[in-house]
Each structure stands twice: as C-alpha cells, then as structure tokens.
Design a protein around this motif. Sequence first.
Motif, mmCIF file in Angstrom:
data_model
loop_
_atom_site.group_PDB
_atom_site.id
_atom_site.type_symbol
_atom_site.label_atom_id
_atom_site.label_comp_id
_atom_site.label_asym_id
_atom_site.label_seq_id
_atom_site.Cartn_x
_atom_site.Cartn_y
_atom_site.Cartn_z
ATOM 1 N N ALA A 12 28.028 25.327 40.135
ATOM 2 C CA ALA A 12 27.242 25.300 41.378
ATOM 3 C C ALA A 12 26.312 26.503 41.457
ATOM 4 O O ALA A 12 25.149 26.376 41.834
ATOM 5 C CB ALA A 12 28.184 25.263 42.580
ATOM 6 N N VAL A 13 26.829 27.668 41.077
ATOM 7 C CA VAL A 13 26.006 28.883 41.110
ATOM 8 C C VAL A 13 24.868 28.775 40.099
ATOM 9 O O VAL A 13 23.724 29.147 40.380
ATOM 10 C CB VAL A 13 26.876 30.134 40.865
ATOM 11 C CG1 VAL A 13 26.023 31.369 40.689
ATOM 12 C CG2 VAL A 13 27.861 30.330 42.007
ATOM 13 N N ARG A 14 25.165 28.261 38.931
ATOM 14 C CA ARG A 14 24.105 28.087 37.918
ATOM 15 C C ARG A 14 23.060 27.089 38.388
ATOM 16 O O ARG A 14 21.859 27.264 38.143
ATOM 17 C CB ARG A 14 24.716 27.650 36.595
ATOM 18 C CG ARG A 14 25.437 28.779 35.905
ATOM 19 C CD ARG A 14 25.983 28.367 34.567
ATOM 20 N NE ARG A 14 26.646 29.500 33.963
ATOM 21 C CZ ARG A 14 27.718 29.427 33.212
ATOM 22 N NH1 ARG A 14 28.267 28.252 32.951
ATOM 23 N NH2 ARG A 14 28.258 30.501 32.702
ATOM 24 N N GLU A 15 23.507 26.029 39.049
ATOM 25 C CA GLU A 15 22.564 25.041 39.585
ATOM 26 C C GLU A 15 21.673 25.680 40.639
ATOM 27 O O GLU A 15 20.473 25.413 40.706
ATOM 28 C CB GLU A 15 23.323 23.854 40.181
ATOM 29 C CG GLU A 15 22.442 22.717 40.606
ATOM 30 C CD GLU A 15 21.655 22.093 39.472
ATOM 31 O OE1 GLU A 15 20.480 21.737 39.710
ATOM 32 O OE2 GLU A 15 22.182 21.963 38.354
ATOM 33 N N LEU A 16 22.243 26.553 41.455
ATOM 34 C CA LEU A 16 21.440 27.284 42.430
ATOM 35 C C LEU A 16 20.411 28.146 41.714
ATOM 36 O O LEU A 16 19.252 28.216 42.127
ATOM 37 C CB LEU A 16 22.327 28.151 43.323
ATOM 38 C CG LEU A 16 21.578 29.006 44.344
ATOM 39 C CD1 LEU A 16 20.895 28.135 45.387
ATOM 40 C CD2 LEU A 16 22.509 29.988 44.997
ATOM 41 N N GLY A 17 20.833 28.796 40.628
ATOM 42 C CA GLY A 17 19.911 29.620 39.846
ATOM 43 C C GLY A 17 18.739 28.816 39.304
ATOM 44 O O GLY A 17 17.614 29.320 39.217
ATOM 45 N N ARG A 18 18.983 27.560 38.951
ATOM 46 C CA ARG A 18 17.898 26.698 38.482
ATOM 47 C C ARG A 18 17.014 26.232 39.639
ATOM 48 O O ARG A 18 15.822 25.987 39.459
ATOM 49 C CB ARG A 18 18.466 25.498 37.735
ATOM 50 C CG ARG A 18 19.006 25.824 36.367
ATOM 51 C CD ARG A 18 19.357 24.572 35.584
ATOM 52 N NE ARG A 18 20.573 23.933 36.054
ATOM 53 C CZ ARG A 18 21.804 24.209 35.616
ATOM 54 N NH1 ARG A 18 21.971 25.125 34.693
ATOM 55 N NH2 ARG A 18 22.845 23.566 36.085
ATOM 56 N N SER A 19 17.594 26.091 40.828
ATOM 57 C CA SER A 19 16.847 25.567 41.977
ATOM 58 C C SER A 19 15.988 26.606 42.670
ATOM 59 O O SER A 19 14.925 26.278 43.207
ATOM 60 C CB SER A 19 17.829 24.985 43.011
ATOM 61 O OG SER A 19 18.570 23.947 42.457
ATOM 62 N N VAL A 20 16.436 27.849 42.697
ATOM 63 C CA VAL A 20 15.735 28.891 43.459
ATOM 64 C C VAL A 20 14.284 29.079 43.008
ATOM 65 O O VAL A 20 13.392 29.173 43.865
ATOM 66 C CB VAL A 20 16.539 30.204 43.443
ATOM 67 C CG1 VAL A 20 15.719 31.366 43.946
ATOM 68 C CG2 VAL A 20 17.795 30.052 44.300
ATOM 69 N N PRO A 21 13.976 29.125 41.721
ATOM 70 C CA PRO A 21 12.548 29.253 41.346
ATOM 71 C C PRO A 21 11.699 28.076 41.832
ATOM 72 O O PRO A 21 10.554 28.272 42.252
ATOM 73 C CB PRO A 21 12.575 29.314 39.824
ATOM 74 C CG PRO A 21 13.941 29.783 39.475
ATOM 75 C CD PRO A 21 14.833 29.229 40.537
ATOM 76 N N ASP A 22 12.260 26.862 41.822
ATOM 77 C CA ASP A 22 11.521 25.706 42.338
ATOM 78 C C ASP A 22 11.272 25.837 43.829
ATOM 79 O O ASP A 22 10.194 25.498 44.317
ATOM 80 C CB ASP A 22 12.297 24.406 42.074
ATOM 81 C CG ASP A 22 12.363 24.054 40.603
ATOM 82 O OD1 ASP A 22 11.494 24.530 39.837
ATOM 83 O OD2 ASP A 22 13.271 23.297 40.215
#
Length: 138
Positions: A12-22
């Motif tokens: 979940a944290v890694r997915e957040l890391g991928r989403s934040v730049p978008d």
Amino acid sequence: MPSLRHAFLLNAVRELGRSVPDIARTRASWDACLERIREACTTTLGMEYDTLARFDARSVVSLFTHPEQARILARLVDERARLCEAHGRYADALADSVYAGQLLMCSRARFGLPRDARAADVLEREAGTPSPLPPLEE
C-alpha cells in the motif's frame, strides 16, 4: 499472518509512492487531481476517500490496524490541501491541513509514539517527501 499484513501494508505504501507524483502533476486540474486522490485512497487503503473524510480523525484511525494506514490517509488529505491551496480555496486547504494533523495525532495516541515513528520512516522511504508548495503570489 502478521507477515501477510506487513506485506499488504508495504504494498500500500509503495502504491502511494507511485500515485503521489501523478497527483502532483495533475494539480492544475481540480477534477483530475481529486480523482487521482480518490483512486489512490481506494488502491492503497481499500476505502473511499470521501467516506473517510466525513468522519472525525479518531473514528477513522480506530478503523485502522496499523499506523501506516493512518499516515497514508494523512498524506492523501495533505495532497488535497495542496490542491485546494493551488486553486485558491484557502479555507478548505486549512481544514484539510488540520484534519491531516489530527489523523497523525490520533495515530500516535492509538498506536504509540515508537510505532508511529516507524510508520513515518517507512512512508518517507517508500513514498518520498511531499513536494514543496510554490511561493504565494502577491
């Protein structure tokens, strides 16, 4: 079973890391950015952002089993505050900033300072630090 929960949270944290730049890239468009925040919340926490944001911080944090979940939501609320600020909705930005702080405070109260501090380290390592806000125009 605890290792399965840990793997889920780390994902979940890694997915957040991928989403934040978008999310940061789409801040110019209110609807697109808000939709990204909603998608990130559903993807990372499995819950709808708008539903979680309707309740007080203590009630929301009581739903979570790990401090990482509270920190993820706080990060998403902070991103919404940045979106509001970018679009001149300063009262909403302030309300979201206060709510994000309340989420973090309730997380520390529920999970304890050491666990919450570890959650902060994991989130910073995997998702990065929030991008700085542009200077205010006079």
